[in-house]
Design a protein around this motif. Structure first.
Motif, PDB file in Angstrom:
ATOM      1  N   GLY A  85     -12.207  39.075  42.475  1.00  0.00           N
ATOM      2  CA  GLY A  85     -12.970  39.490  41.306  1.00  0.00           C
ATOM      3  C   GLY A  85     -14.413  39.726  41.683  1.00  0.00           C
ATOM      4  N   ASN A  86     -15.179  40.131  40.701  1.00  0.00           N
ATOM      5  CA  ASN A  86     -16.608  40.343  40.901  1.00  0.00           C
ATOM      6  C   ASN A  86     -17.250  40.148  39.544  1.00  0.00           C
ATOM      7  OD1 ASN A  86     -19.166  41.620  40.897  1.00  0.00           O
ATOM      8  ND2 ASN A  86     -18.586  42.817  42.692  1.00  0.00           N
ATOM      9  N   THR A  87     -17.877  39.002  39.387  1.00  0.00           N
ATOM     10  CA  THR A  87     -18.342  38.624  38.045  1.00  0.00           C
ATOM     11  C   THR A  87     -19.268  39.658  37.425  1.00  0.00           C
ATOM     12  OG1 THR A  87     -18.252  36.367  38.851  1.00  0.00           O
ATOM     13  CG2 THR A  87     -19.255  36.706  36.703  1.00  0.00           C
ATOM     14  N   SER A  88     -20.223  40.199  38.203  1.00  0.00           N
ATOM     15  CA  SER A  88     -21.145  41.170  37.600  1.00  0.00           C
ATOM     16  C   SER A  88     -20.405  42.399  37.131  1.00  0.00           C
ATOM     17  CB  SER A  88     -22.226  41.594  38.597  1.00  0.00           C
ATOM     18  OG  SER A  88     -22.326  40.684  39.627  1.00  0.00           O
ATOM     19  N   LEU A  89     -19.466  42.852  37.946  1.00  0.00           N
ATOM     20  CA  LEU A  89     -18.700  44.048  37.576  1.00  0.00           C
ATOM     21  C   LEU A  89     -17.897  43.787  36.309  1.00  0.00           C
ATOM     22  CD1 LEU A  89     -18.206  46.867  38.599  1.00  0.00           C
ATOM     23  CD2 LEU A  89     -16.317  46.009  39.992  1.00  0.00           C
ATOM     24  N   GLU A  90     -17.280  42.607  36.248  1.00  0.00           N
ATOM     25  CA  GLU A  90     -16.442  42.301  35.088  1.00  0.00           C
ATOM     26  C   GLU A  90     -17.278  42.179  33.829  1.00  0.00           C
ATOM     27  OE1 GLU A  90     -13.234  39.366  35.918  1.00  0.00           O
ATOM     28  OE2 GLU A  90     -13.992  39.480  37.969  1.00  0.00           O
ATOM     29  N   ILE A  91     -18.464  41.617  33.965  1.00  0.00           N
ATOM     30  CA  ILE A  91     -19.364  41.545  32.806  1.00  0.00           C
ATOM     31  C   ILE A  91     -19.749  42.952  32.382  1.00  0.00           C
ATOM     32  CG2 ILE A  91     -21.663  40.862  32.041  1.00  0.00           C
ATOM     33  CD1 ILE A  91     -21.377  38.358  33.727  1.00  0.00           C
ATOM     34  N   LEU A  92     -20.064  43.795  33.365  1.00  0.00           N
ATOM     35  CA  LEU A  92     -20.467  45.166  33.069  1.00  0.00           C
ATOM     36  C   LEU A  92     -19.380  45.912  32.321  1.00  0.00           C
ATOM     37  CD1 LEU A  92     -23.181  46.329  34.031  1.00  0.00           C
ATOM     38  CD2 LEU A  92     -21.916  47.670  35.711  1.00  0.00           C
ATOM     39  N   TRP A  93     -18.129  45.806  32.830  1.00  0.00           N
ATOM     40  CA  TRP A  93     -17.100  46.587  32.162  1.00  0.00           C
ATOM     41  C   TRP A  93     -16.530  45.923  30.925  1.00  0.00           C
ATOM     42  CZ3 TRP A  93     -14.072  46.570  37.302  1.00  0.00           C
ATOM     43  CH2 TRP A  93     -13.163  45.503  37.372  1.00  0.00           C
ATOM     44  N   THR A  94     -17.109  44.803  30.556  1.00  0.00           N
ATOM     45  CA  THR A  94     -16.840  44.266  29.232  1.00  0.00           C
ATOM     46  C   THR A  94     -17.950  44.687  28.277  1.00  0.00           C
ATOM     47  OG1 THR A  94     -15.839  42.342  30.294  1.00  0.00           O
ATOM     48  CG2 THR A  94     -16.288  42.173  27.940  1.00  0.00           C
ATOM     49  N   LEU A  95     -19.200  44.591  28.739  1.00  0.00           N
ATOM     50  CA  LEU A  95     -20.335  44.860  27.851  1.00  0.00           C
ATOM     51  C   LEU A  95     -20.510  46.337  27.546  1.00  0.00           C
ATOM     52  CD1 LEU A  95     -23.037  42.289  28.993  1.00  0.00           C
ATOM     53  CD2 LEU A  95     -21.516  42.213  27.029  1.00  0.00           C
ATOM     54  N   ILE A  96     -20.312  47.201  28.569  1.00  0.00           N
ATOM     55  CA  ILE A  96     -20.531  48.626  28.310  1.00  0.00           C
ATOM     56  C   ILE A  96     -19.535  49.169  27.293  1.00  0.00           C
ATOM     57  CG2 ILE A  96     -20.507  50.931  29.321  1.00  0.00           C
ATOM     58  CD1 ILE A  96     -21.849  49.855  31.763  1.00  0.00           C
ATOM     59  N   PRO A  97     -18.230  48.934  27.448  1.00  0.00           N
ATOM     60  CA  PRO A  97     -17.317  49.369  26.383  1.00  0.00           C
ATOM     61  C   PRO A  97     -17.647  48.737  25.037  1.00  0.00           C
ATOM     62  CG  PRO A  97     -16.075  48.815  28.346  1.00  0.00           C
ATOM     63  CD  PRO A  97     -17.480  48.392  28.594  1.00  0.00           C
ATOM     64  N   ALA A  98     -18.063  47.462  25.049  1.00  0.00           N
ATOM     65  CA  ALA A  98     -18.422  46.828  23.780  1.00  0.00           C
ATOM     66  C   ALA A  98     -19.577  47.583  23.136  1.00  0.00           C
ATOM     67  CB  ALA A  98     -18.797  45.367  24.009  1.00  0.00           C
ATOM     68  N   ALA A  99     -20.562  47.963  23.943  1.00  0.00           N
ATOM     69  CA  ALA A  99     -21.700  48.707  23.402  1.00  0.00           C
ATOM     70  C   ALA A  99     -21.253  50.059  22.861  1.00  0.00           C
ATOM     71  CB  ALA A  99     -22.769  48.893  24.490  1.00  0.00           C
ATOM     72  N   ILE A 100     -20.401  50.743  23.620  1.00  0.00           N
ATOM     73  CA  ILE A 100     -19.908  52.048  23.159  1.00  0.00           C
ATOM     74  C   ILE A 100     -19.191  51.888  21.824  1.00  0.00           C
ATOM     75  CG2 ILE A 100     -18.275  53.912  23.641  1.00  0.00           C
ATOM     76  CD1 ILE A 100     -18.843  53.524  26.603  1.00  0.00           C
ATOM     77  N   VAL A 101     -18.364  50.854  21.745  1.00  0.00           N
ATOM     78  CA  VAL A 101     -17.588  50.614  20.527  1.00  0.00           C
ATOM     79  C   VAL A 101     -18.511  50.314  19.351  1.00  0.00           C
ATOM     80  CG1 VAL A 101     -16.243  48.757  19.523  1.00  0.00           C
ATOM     81  CG2 VAL A 101     -15.336  50.005  21.447  1.00  0.00           C
TER      82      VAL A 101
END
Lengths: 331, 537, 198
Positions: A85-101
């Protein structure tokens, strides 16, 4: 190496976003915009389409790239790197879609508020759905019709209900749809902006005739609309008014009433041609039987079981005779 | 007299048997039979819809065909086949000898053939014709078969609830030593989330169906509009279950994908904990979105907003999975076996289905596309492009384990190619048709939609044909394929420690687990040791 | 060997580590599904109560059914006492308290039959109105669950008389008790929402 990756990512991002805008701007999958809400809905749709295009090509592109680039080499049976895993990446691809949504949600909320708010001084038009035709009523004029005419530019509030099962009143060109539920009245606000003739379709499964439960809305100039209203009012005082109030025009063409539906057989010139349909029945007798015993004779090319069977109960014998006389008098 | 998995040959599959492996196969094969039947109904639909106007069946018959197509696919294919996978794999994956309640397990299966026959019988008794959604009052007044339909679905609901009780109890109380929750395979996490939904949502549908059955059979007034009955109540009861149902149909499928990708990338699953948590998040959120099926119903306009919000938020945990899967194969050493191809196909097609779900969540857009072919396209992308692809991936992946033989790889790839092309060709044009104005559940349509329907029908022919290589492969390989080893794929989950097929008791010694099930690329001991190694669990 | 005979205590060691018996877990999960089932029926009742007002509810007999509720509550007490009896090794007392539970359960059911006939006498039936349909379906299904509970209690009684339970092995009694208490709690909810709240 890192700069190259960043540079490449930036180029890809720009290309994708450009593609997104292109698709959003050019894609034309909707019917002609014929109402105020259609313009706003289409805009929201195009934004969603653009965003989705970007995401689709990003994900699909990565997938195709991975499939081409990371194919196992012949003879190599070793494992790939143990990356969990990669914590920063996983945070990024959770937050960016959340922001888009969130952005899409807020935008949708604004559009919703705008399109569902009636215009100023709306005209109320009642929509009555039944198996399998549409009826309309103009309460201001106390007039029941089988066609929907609207003056262009005037806000309308539809009050929609059903006489039997759930139907759904949908005008694709308006981008508005509301269910017709028995025992309830649902409202929908529309302001038509283009003149023309637009299909009305039933959008909730309602029985064997669901697919043919179509009609049309005629959007016309205020003068033409007033003329049509006058014509309908004249018809309403005709003894044969039941043709309109019972919704016959929703399924049958009759030039004299200005209806053009083809769910059932056309009714012009019955006096001349209906005399030899059923042995033993003259034209008037045949017309009467067709009203009170709707499946008694099925005209070739039409389906049984679609015409209401209860006209015999809804009409008194005198009313039935008036309707028959009205039809027999049509050229 | 109880047959056991030690009984010879094929006979044990036709009798009462408490071995979860036998029950799993019973579920899967029975479900596949219904898949074929529902597929024939689909071909009837697509044949009628190839051109406008009435071609081979009239409106009333069409409604019965369409209703049974949907009902068979959902209740007798996808739900049971995924339950079958759960049944076969969960005890093996957690190092147990069987489910917590083996007899209850057998009962869960044996409810399905009679319920299936009941639904098929309804077709001939004046068939259910109100869609799988059975909206009232249409379903109250419909032909006699509608009652049989309702009773069939109630029975299937019992089966699902019993299965959920078994899956949850087994996973909680029967894990092997060392198998902590954070070492559970992701398929088991998916089944865990699914079982929670099955347990809590299904009974609400049962309640609603009881009301409909009572109205039809004994004259209660629940949905009698003249007496004050409210048709919207049915919609709420129905969708309170049926929305979580779609997550019941996708979460195990996503679990299968999470199992297949690491094995054929020889790389650990990326973001294990986030994937596990996303399954639980989808389950919880999935209980809060149901009224997004009712945006046009005339429900209180303000109440629509929270449902739009929750429906959009659910895209986030879904996205987490997709990105994690991509990161799993990234930098891997990919082998394009048939299961891997279907897993990759799943990602592509589910992506389209999921993105179009966001369109549907946006109320202004939904007010235009609700109950149109846009929805038909969306649901087939997620359920066919998604769930069915994953089922095929699972069938190929675990074929050697279940049957002890290997399938033919080339025939498998042919199946994949035909299925992938056929799916996209069938369902992509439907988006356009819906946007342009074609309603759903119609036997006839305006000629302006002809080209989309012709394309879809052509695609469906390819789909129908694509099943042939699959059947050929499965039947021949099961009968005469080359014998498979215990672990032909170098998988690290516990089922690969047992022989192919496993003995009745699954493991000679219950293994002790010392690491997670995706430990590729590390110099670590194997995922499970027999009791000879010191117990560290 | 059939698969249920193949299972031993060590198969459930994860449950033991968590301190839960798998049969209890199963019963709790079953109860969860039943809560949702009654939830659906109750939601139906409350929805219609809200939009229709339910004037027919004036025919409901709060006092009589209130007494009936007390009877059912007492039966939960006897179930608790039954379980503590067997846990103390007193098989005889177990049987007595199970018999009392059955008697109280049957008394409750008789009380319900009385209330139902009273309403039928006033023309409020299962099919007469939305109220009738909602009321009788909701309370009827509860009654069916009490019937099932009484039968189960009789089975536990018979097994107890045959010596199936000891101070250490009494999960069969405990699991039955969980079910009975659940049926009781459902009734408390129904009584409150149907009879007590106007």
């Amino acid at each position: 190496m890192r700069e190259r990756t960043l540079f490449l990512s930036a180029i890809i991002a720009i290309v994708l976003i450009g593609l997104g805008f292109l698709v959003a701007g050019q894609a034309n999958l909707m019917p002609r915009e014929a109402s105020t809400r259609a313009v706003e809905v289409d805009q929201l749709f195009r934004v969603l389409l653009g965003v989705s295009t970007v995401i689709f090509f990003l994900v699909e592109g990565a997938l195709i790239y991975a499939v081409l680039r990371f194919r196992k080499k012949a003879g190599d049976e070793s494992d790939a790197p143990a990356i969990h895993g990669n914590t920063s990446l996983e945070i990024l691809w959770t937050l960016i879609p959340a922001a888009i949504v969130v952005v899409i949600g807020v935008y949708s909320f604004q559009v919703l508020g705008s399109i569902e708010t009636p215009g100023r001084g709306p005209r109320v038009v009642e929509v009555i759905a039944r198996q399998f035709s549409w009826g309309f009523r103009y309460p201001e004029e106390d007039l029941a019709t089988t066609e929907l005419h609207l003056p262009v530019g005037q806000p309308v509030v539809f009050q929609i209900t059903s006489e039997d099962v759930i139907h759904s009143f949908w005008v694709p060109a308006f981008r508005g749809k509301r269910d017709a539920t028995p025992g309830q009245v649902s409202e929908m606000a529309i302001t038509p902006t283009e003149t023309g003739v637009f299909p009305i379709r039933c959008a909730e499964l309602c029985g064997a005739g669901h697919s043919i439960m179509t009609s049309q809305v005629v959007v016309e100039s205020p003068e033409a609309f007033d003329a049509w209203l006058a014509q309908q009012q004249a018809l309403a005082s005709d003894p044969g008014q039941f043709f309109l109030t019972l919704g016959c025009g929703g399924c049958h063409t009759l030039a004299g009433a200005g209806t053009t539906a083809s769910v059932g057989p056309p009714l012009d010139g019955l006096a001349a041609r209906a005399g030899d349909r059923v042995p033993g029945l003259d034209a008037a007798g045949y017309v009467e039987q067709s009203i009170v015993d709707s499946d008694g004779f099925i005209v070739p090319g039409f389906q049984p079981g679609l015409m209401p069977k209860n006209f015999g109960e809804r009409l008194t014998p005198e009313q039935t005779q008036a309707l028959v006389a009205f039809l027999m008098a049509q050229p | 007299m109880t047959a056991t998995s030690a009984s010879p040959g094929w006979r044990r599959y036709f009798t009462w048997n408490t071995d979860h492996k036998v029950i799993g196969v019973q579920y899967i094969v029975t479900a596949f039979v219904f898949f074929m039947l529902a597929g024939i109904l689909a071909m009837l639909v697509r044949t009628e819809l190839r051109a406008p106007g009435k071609d081979i069946i009239d409106g009333a018959t069409y409604n019965q065909v369409m209703t049974n197509h949907g009902s068979l696919m959902i209740f007798l294919w996808i739900l049971p086949v995924l339950a079958g996978f759960g049944n076969y794999l969960i005890p093996l994956m957690i190092g147990a000898r069987d489910m917590a309640f083996p007899r209850l397990n057998a009962l869960s299966y044996w409810l399905i053939p009679p319920a299936g026959l009941l639904m098929l019988a309804s077709f001939f008794a004046g068939g259910a014709e109100a869609g799988w959604t059975a909206y009232v009052p249409l379903s109250i007044g419909g032909p006699p078969g509608q009652t049989l339909w309702a009773l069939s679905v109630i029975l299937l609901g019992f089966s699902n609830i019993m299965g959920a009780i078994n899956f949850l109890t087994t996973t909680i109380t029967m894990r092997a030593p060392g198998l902590s929750m954070w070492r559970l395979p992701l398929f088991v996490w998916g089944m865990l989330a699914t079982a929670i939904l099955s347990l809590t949502a299904t009974p609400v549908l049962t309640a609603g169906l009881v009301l409909v059955a009572f109205d039809r059979m004994i004259g209660t007034q629940f949905f009698a509009v003249a007496s004050g009955g409210d048709p919207i109540l049915w919609q709420n009861l129905f969708w309170f279950y049926s929305h979580p149902a779609v997550y019941i149909m996708i979460l195990p499928a996503m679990g299968i994908v999470s199992e297949v990708l690491p094995v054929f990338s020889r790389k650990p699953i990326f973001g294990y904990r986030m994937i596990a948590l996303s399954s639980m998040a989808i389950a919880v959120l999935g209980m809060t979105v149901w009224a997004h099926h009712m945006f046009t119903s005339g429900m209180d306009p303000r109440l629509r907003i929270p449902f739009m919000v929750s429906s959009m938020i659910i895209a986030v945990p879904t996205g987490v999975k997709i990105f994690s899967w991509l990161a799993t194969i990234w930098d891997g050493k990919l082998r394009f076996t048939t299961p891997m191809l279907f897993a990759l196909g799943f990602i592509s097609m589910f992506l389209i289905g999921g993105l179009t779900g966001i369109f549907l969540a946006a109320i202004p857009v939904d007010l235009h596309v609700h109950d149109t072919y846009f929805v038909v396209a969306h649901l087939h992308f997620v359920l066919f492009g998604g769930s069915v692809s994953a089922v095929y991936a699972g069938l190929y992946y675990w074929f050697p384990k279940i049957t002890g033989r290997m399938y033919d790889e080339r025939t498998g790839r042919l199946h994949f190619a035909a299925n992938f092309i056929g799916s996209n060709l069938t369902y992509l044009p439907m988006f356009a048709a819906g946007l342009m104005g074609m309603p759903r559940r119609v036997a006839d349509y305006d000629p302006e939609f002809t080209v989309y329907n012709e394309l879809a029908t052509f695609g469906s022919l390819l789909l129908a044909v694509s099943v042939l290589p699959f059947l050929y492969n499965v039947i021949l390989s099961w009968a005469r394929g080359p014998k498979a080893s215990a672990n032909p794929w170098s998988g690290k989950t516990l089922e690969w420690q047992a022989s192919s097929p496993p003995p009745p008791e699954n493991f000679e010694q219950i293994p002790t687990v010392t690491s997670d099930p995706y430990a590729y690329g590390e110099e670590a001991p194997k995922a499970a040791e027999p009791a000879a190694a010191p117990a560290t669990g | 060997m059939s698969h249920d005979a193949m299972m031993h205590a060590e198969d459930f060691r994860a449950g033991a580590a968590l301190g839960v018996d798998h049969r209890k877990v199963g019963m709790w999960l079953f109860i969860a599904s039943e809560v949702m089932f009654f939830g659906g029926l109750l939601a139906t009742y409350l929805h219609y109560k809200y939009i229709l007002g339910f004037p027919e509810a004036s025919g409901l007999n709060i006092v009589q059914v209130g007494i009936n509720t007390t009877i059912l509550l007492t039966s939960s007490l006897t179930v608790v006492l039954a379980l503590s009896s067997i846990r103390a090794g007193k098989g005889g007392q177990l049987s007595i308290f199970l018999l009392l539970t059955i008697a109280l359960g049957l008394a409750f059911l008789s009380g319900q039959v009385l209330e139902f006939s009273h309403l039928y006498g006033e023309g409020v039936t299962l099919t007469s109105s939305v109220f009738g349909s909602s009321f009788f379906t909701l309370t009827g299904f509860h009654g069916l669950h009490v019937v099932a509970g009484v039968i189960w209690a009789a089975i536990v009684l018979v097994r107890g008389l045959r010596g199936a339970f000891t101070a250490e092995r009494n999960m069969g009694v405990e699991v039955f008790g969980l079910y009975w208490h659940f049926v009781d709690i459902v009734w408390i909810m129904l009584f409150t929402l149907i009879y007590l709240i106007p």
